[in-house]
Design a protein around this motif. Structure first.
Motif, PDB file in Angstrom:
ATOM      1  N   GLU A 148       0.834  -1.211   0.000  1.00 13.54           N
ATOM      2  CA  GLU A 148       0.000   0.000   0.000  1.00 13.54           C
ATOM      3  C   GLU A 148       0.868   1.260   0.000  1.00 13.54           C
ATOM      4  OE1 GLU A 148      -4.105  -1.185   2.123  1.00 13.54           O
ATOM      5  OE2 GLU A 148      -2.370  -1.266   3.459  1.00 13.54           O
ATOM      6  N   PRO A 149       1.804   1.373  -0.952  1.00 10.25           N
ATOM      7  CA  PRO A 149       2.723   2.513  -0.966  1.00 10.25           C
ATOM      8  C   PRO A 149       2.038   3.824  -1.316  1.00 10.25           C
ATOM      9  CG  PRO A 149       2.958   1.246  -2.979  1.00 10.25           C
ATOM     10  CD  PRO A 149       2.029   0.469  -2.090  1.00 10.25           C
ATOM     11  N   GLY A 150       2.545   4.936  -0.745  1.00 12.58           N
ATOM     12  CA  GLY A 150       2.022   6.261  -1.062  1.00 12.58           C
ATOM     13  C   GLY A 150       2.500   7.293  -0.041  1.00 12.58           C
ATOM     14  N   ILE A 151       2.362   8.596  -0.282  1.00 12.05           N
ATOM     15  CA  ILE A 151       1.622   9.102  -1.447  1.00 12.05           C
ATOM     16  C   ILE A 151       2.570  10.022  -2.226  1.00 12.05           C
ATOM     17  CG2 ILE A 151      -0.369  10.438  -2.205  1.00 12.05           C
ATOM     18  CD1 ILE A 151      -1.698   9.839   0.460  1.00 12.05           C
ATOM     19  N   THR A 152       2.766   9.741  -3.505  1.00 15.97           N
ATOM     20  CA  THR A 152       3.611  10.599  -4.335  1.00 15.97           C
ATOM     21  C   THR A 152       2.812  11.726  -4.980  1.00 15.97           C
ATOM     22  OG1 THR A 152       3.314   9.233  -6.329  1.00 15.97           O
ATOM     23  CG2 THR A 152       5.135   8.646  -4.850  1.00 15.97           C
ATOM     24  N   GLU A 153       1.493  11.692  -4.842  1.00 22.53           N
ATOM     25  CA  GLU A 153       0.637  12.707  -5.451  1.00 22.53           C
ATOM     26  C   GLU A 153       0.509  13.939  -4.544  1.00 22.53           C
ATOM     27  OE1 GLU A 153      -2.947  10.462  -5.865  1.00 22.53           O
ATOM     28  OE2 GLU A 153      -2.385   9.658  -7.830  1.00 22.53           O
ATOM     29  N   SER A 154       0.071  15.039  -5.117  1.00 23.38           N
ATOM     30  CA  SER A 154      -0.232  16.249  -4.369  1.00 23.38           C
ATOM     31  C   SER A 154      -1.409  15.986  -3.429  1.00 23.38           C
ATOM     32  CB  SER A 154      -0.578  17.373  -5.347  1.00 23.38           C
ATOM     33  OG  SER A 154      -0.896  18.558  -4.674  1.00 23.38           O
ATOM     34  N   PRO A 155      -1.433  16.509  -2.214  1.00 27.22           N
ATOM     35  CA  PRO A 155      -0.518  17.519  -1.677  1.00 27.22           C
ATOM     36  C   PRO A 155       0.667  16.947  -0.905  1.00 27.22           C
ATOM     37  CG  PRO A 155      -2.350  17.276  -0.196  1.00 27.22           C
ATOM     38  CD  PRO A 155      -2.607  16.317  -1.328  1.00 27.22           C
ATOM     39  N   ILE A 156       0.794  15.610  -0.822  1.00 23.01           N
ATOM     40  CA  ILE A 156       1.871  15.020  -0.020  1.00 23.01           C
ATOM     41  C   ILE A 156       3.195  15.064  -0.780  1.00 23.01           C
ATOM     42  CG2 ILE A 156       2.619  13.015   1.287  1.00 23.01           C
ATOM     43  CD1 ILE A 156       0.097  14.327   2.379  1.00 23.01           C
ATOM     44  N   ASN A 157       3.168  14.561  -2.024  1.00 20.33           N
ATOM     45  CA  ASN A 157       4.335  14.662  -2.918  1.00 20.33           C
ATOM     46  C   ASN A 157       5.603  14.026  -2.354  1.00 20.33           C
ATOM     47  OD1 ASN A 157       2.891  16.190  -4.915  1.00 20.33           O
ATOM     48  ND2 ASN A 157       3.159  18.020  -3.661  1.00 20.33           N
ATOM     49  N   VAL A 158       5.505  12.799  -1.864  1.00 21.79           N
ATOM     50  CA  VAL A 158       6.702  12.067  -1.460  1.00 21.79           C
ATOM     51  C   VAL A 158       7.483  11.703  -2.723  1.00 21.79           C
ATOM     52  CG1 VAL A 158       7.596  10.003  -0.330  1.00 21.79           C
ATOM     53  CG2 VAL A 158       5.586  11.164   0.597  1.00 21.79           C
ATOM     54  N   PRO A 159       8.752  12.072  -2.833  1.00 20.87           N
ATOM     55  CA  PRO A 159       9.503  11.819  -4.071  1.00 20.87           C
ATOM     56  C   PRO A 159       9.697  10.326  -4.326  1.00 20.87           C
ATOM     57  CG  PRO A 159      10.614  13.460  -2.693  1.00 20.87           C
ATOM     58  CD  PRO A 159       9.548  12.831  -1.849  1.00 20.87           C
ATOM     59  N   LEU A 160       9.484   9.924  -5.574  1.00 22.48           N
ATOM     60  CA  LEU A 160       9.756   8.558  -6.004  1.00 22.48           C
ATOM     61  C   LEU A 160      11.027   8.589  -6.839  1.00 22.48           C
ATOM     62  CD1 LEU A 160       8.633   5.643  -5.959  1.00 22.48           C
ATOM     63  CD2 LEU A 160       7.472   6.153  -8.114  1.00 22.48           C
ATOM     64  N   ALA A 161      11.978   7.745  -6.503  1.00 23.66           N
ATOM     65  CA  ALA A 161      13.261   7.719  -7.201  1.00 23.66           C
ATOM     66  C   ALA A 161      13.084   7.250  -8.645  1.00 23.66           C
ATOM     67  CB  ALA A 161      14.233   6.803  -6.457  1.00 23.66           C
ATOM     68  N   ASP A 162      14.165   7.345  -9.417  1.00 25.58           N
ATOM     69  CA  ASP A 162      14.165   6.829 -10.782  1.00 25.58           C
ATOM     70  C   ASP A 162      14.239   5.304 -10.703  1.00 25.58           C
ATOM     71  OD1 ASP A 162      14.505   6.161 -13.399  1.00 25.58           O
ATOM     72  OD2 ASP A 162      16.383   7.265 -13.689  1.00 25.58           O
ATOM     73  N   LEU A 163      13.090   4.657 -10.811  1.00 21.03           N
ATOM     74  CA  LEU A 163      13.022   3.213 -10.593  1.00 21.03           C
ATOM     75  C   LEU A 163      13.639   2.420 -11.732  1.00 21.03           C
ATOM     76  CD1 LEU A 163       9.511   2.812  -8.917  1.00 21.03           C
ATOM     77  CD2 LEU A 163      11.717   3.421  -7.902  1.00 21.03           C
ATOM     78  N   LYS A 164      14.003   3.094 -12.813  1.00 24.93           N
ATOM     79  CA  LYS A 164      14.728   2.402 -13.892  1.00 24.93           C
ATOM     80  C   LYS A 164      16.098   1.948 -13.405  1.00 24.93           C
ATOM     81  CE  LYS A 164      14.424   5.760 -16.955  1.00 24.93           C
ATOM     82  NZ  LYS A 164      13.508   6.701 -16.265  1.00 24.93           N
ATOM     83  N   LYS A 165      16.547   2.487 -12.282  1.00 29.03           N
ATOM     84  CA  LYS A 165      17.842   2.099 -11.719  1.00 29.03           C
ATOM     85  C   LYS A 165      17.782   0.786 -10.937  1.00 29.03           C
ATOM     86  CE  LYS A 165      19.463   6.891 -11.167  1.00 29.03           C
ATOM     87  NZ  LYS A 165      19.906   7.908 -10.176  1.00 29.03           N
ATOM     88  N   ILE A 166      16.586   0.291 -10.668  1.00 27.13           N
ATOM     89  CA  ILE A 166      16.482  -0.984  -9.948  1.00 27.13           C
ATOM     90  C   ILE A 166      16.986  -2.092 -10.861  1.00 27.13           C
ATOM     91  CG2 ILE A 166      14.920  -2.639  -8.861  1.00 27.13           C
ATOM     92  CD1 ILE A 166      13.124  -0.366  -8.053  1.00 27.13           C
ATOM     93  N   PRO A 167      17.971  -2.877 -10.420  1.00 22.95           N
ATOM     94  CA  PRO A 167      18.563  -3.913 -11.282  1.00 22.95           C
ATOM     95  C   PRO A 167      17.545  -4.940 -11.767  1.00 22.95           C
ATOM     96  CG  PRO A 167      19.949  -3.512  -9.367  1.00 22.95           C
ATOM     97  CD  PRO A 167      18.670  -2.768  -9.126  1.00 22.95           C
ATOM     98  N   ALA A 168      17.815  -5.491 -12.944  1.00 20.47           N
ATOM     99  CA  ALA A 168      16.878  -6.401 -13.604  1.00 20.47           C
ATOM    100  C   ALA A 168      16.586  -7.650 -12.784  1.00 20.47           C
ATOM    101  CB  ALA A 168      17.428  -6.793 -14.977  1.00 20.47           C
ATOM    102  N   GLU A 169      17.568  -8.111 -11.982  1.00 18.12           N
ATOM    103  CA  GLU A 169      17.400  -9.379 -11.256  1.00 18.12           C
ATOM    104  C   GLU A 169      16.614  -9.217  -9.965  1.00 18.12           C
ATOM    105  OE1 GLU A 169      20.412  -7.927 -11.784  1.00 18.12           O
ATOM    106  OE2 GLU A 169      20.854  -8.861 -13.727  1.00 18.12           O
ATOM    107  N   THR A 170      16.265  -7.996  -9.615  1.00 17.11           N
ATOM    108  CA  THR A 170      15.539  -7.746  -8.366  1.00 17.11           C
ATOM    109  C   THR A 170      14.169  -8.409  -8.394  1.00 17.11           C
ATOM    110  OG1 THR A 170      16.630  -5.588  -8.278  1.00 17.11           O
ATOM    111  CG2 THR A 170      14.760  -5.935  -6.793  1.00 17.11           C
ATOM    112  N   LEU A 171      13.784  -8.991  -7.265  1.00 17.47           N
ATOM    113  CA  LEU A 171      12.425  -9.508  -7.101  1.00 17.47           C
ATOM    114  C   LEU A 171      11.585  -8.392  -6.493  1.00 17.47           C
ATOM    115  CD1 LEU A 171      13.235 -13.035  -5.631  1.00 17.47           C
ATOM    116  CD2 LEU A 171      12.858 -12.413  -8.016  1.00 17.47           C
ATOM    117  N   LEU A 172      10.478  -8.046  -7.141  1.00 19.04           N
ATOM    118  CA  LEU A 172       9.695  -6.879  -6.719  1.00 19.04           C
ATOM    119  C   LEU A 172       8.221  -7.239  -6.600  1.00 19.04           C
ATOM    120  CD1 LEU A 172      10.132  -3.234  -7.858  1.00 19.04           C
ATOM    121  CD2 LEU A 172       7.858  -4.237  -7.881  1.00 19.04           C
TER     122      LEU A 172
END
Length: 208
Positions: A148-172
């Motif tokens: 239940e991740p959140g909240i990156t939307e306004s008005p909270i605006n928690v920054p989400l990192a560049d998730l393209k950096k997560i390595p391919a072998e990661t289990l998510l």
């Protein structure tokens, strides 16, 4: 039986806290018997959940199954700035791993088996840590569970990192609640879709 079962290999959990304010963290370690080495799970709480008591049953479950749990506080109080959450979290992880490796009496962390799990705001931080681990001089995160991740939307605006950096072998694993009217499923879907290097075989989206 299995990952969610109660077949625990350890009867007890040891708990120690270090640091103060937003830099405080707890280390939970399996005991009875005490292993020589153990995987590490970084557990990130939701907004305001600074006391690990709120997640006690979940933490005990993880530790009694043979894992070390690091629990960064990352908020000194409810007024702590959002921009301090990631620096506080990363600093706590570094300090905890160093303490585990150098201070007598601790279980040696298996740095080839590091995972993050987070709930609500912590679910965003769990994904962020996996994305920035390499540049932050942390061990690679092998598995991420964002609940239940959140909240990156306004008005909270928690920054989400560049998730393209997560390595391919990661289990998510991204988990949303079908009756969650607060964070809904928006950020769980963002984490799933924006982790573009992680193959479909290595990740999943679950509506609970």
């Amino acid at each position: 039986t299995g990952p969610g079962g109660k077949q625990y290999s350890h009867a007890n959990v040891t708990k120690n806290s270090y640091g103060t304010g937003g830099e405080e963290y707890w280390i939970f370690e399996p005991d009875s018997p005490k292993p020589r080495t153990a995987p590490v799970i970084v557990f990130l709480h939701g907004w305001g959940g600074m006391n690990p008591l709120y997640y006690g049953a979940w933490i005990d479950h993880l530790v009694k199954r043979g894992n070390i749990v690091i629990y960064p506080r990352y908020q000194a109080n409810l007024l702590t700035s959002i921009k301090d959450f990631m620096p506080n979290t990363l600093g706590a992880i570094r300090d905890a791993l160093n303490r585990l490796q150098t201070e007598r009496g601790h279980i040696t962390p298996d740095l080839n088996k590091v995972a993050t799990v987070g709930h609500s705001l912590g679910g965003v931080l769990a994904a962020n840590i996996a994305a920035v681990a390499a540049e932050s001089k942390l061990p690679r995160v092998r598995a991420v569970m964002s609940v239940e991740p959140g909240i990156t939307e306004s008005p909270i605006n928690v920054p989400l990192a560049d998730l393209k950096k997560i390595p391919a072998e990661t289990l998510l694993l991204a988990v949303a609640g079908d009756q969650d009217g607060l964070v809904r499923d928006a950020d769980a879907k963002r984490i799933y879709y924006e982790s573009t290097r992680v193959s479909a075989q290595n990740k999943d989206f679950i509506m609970l």
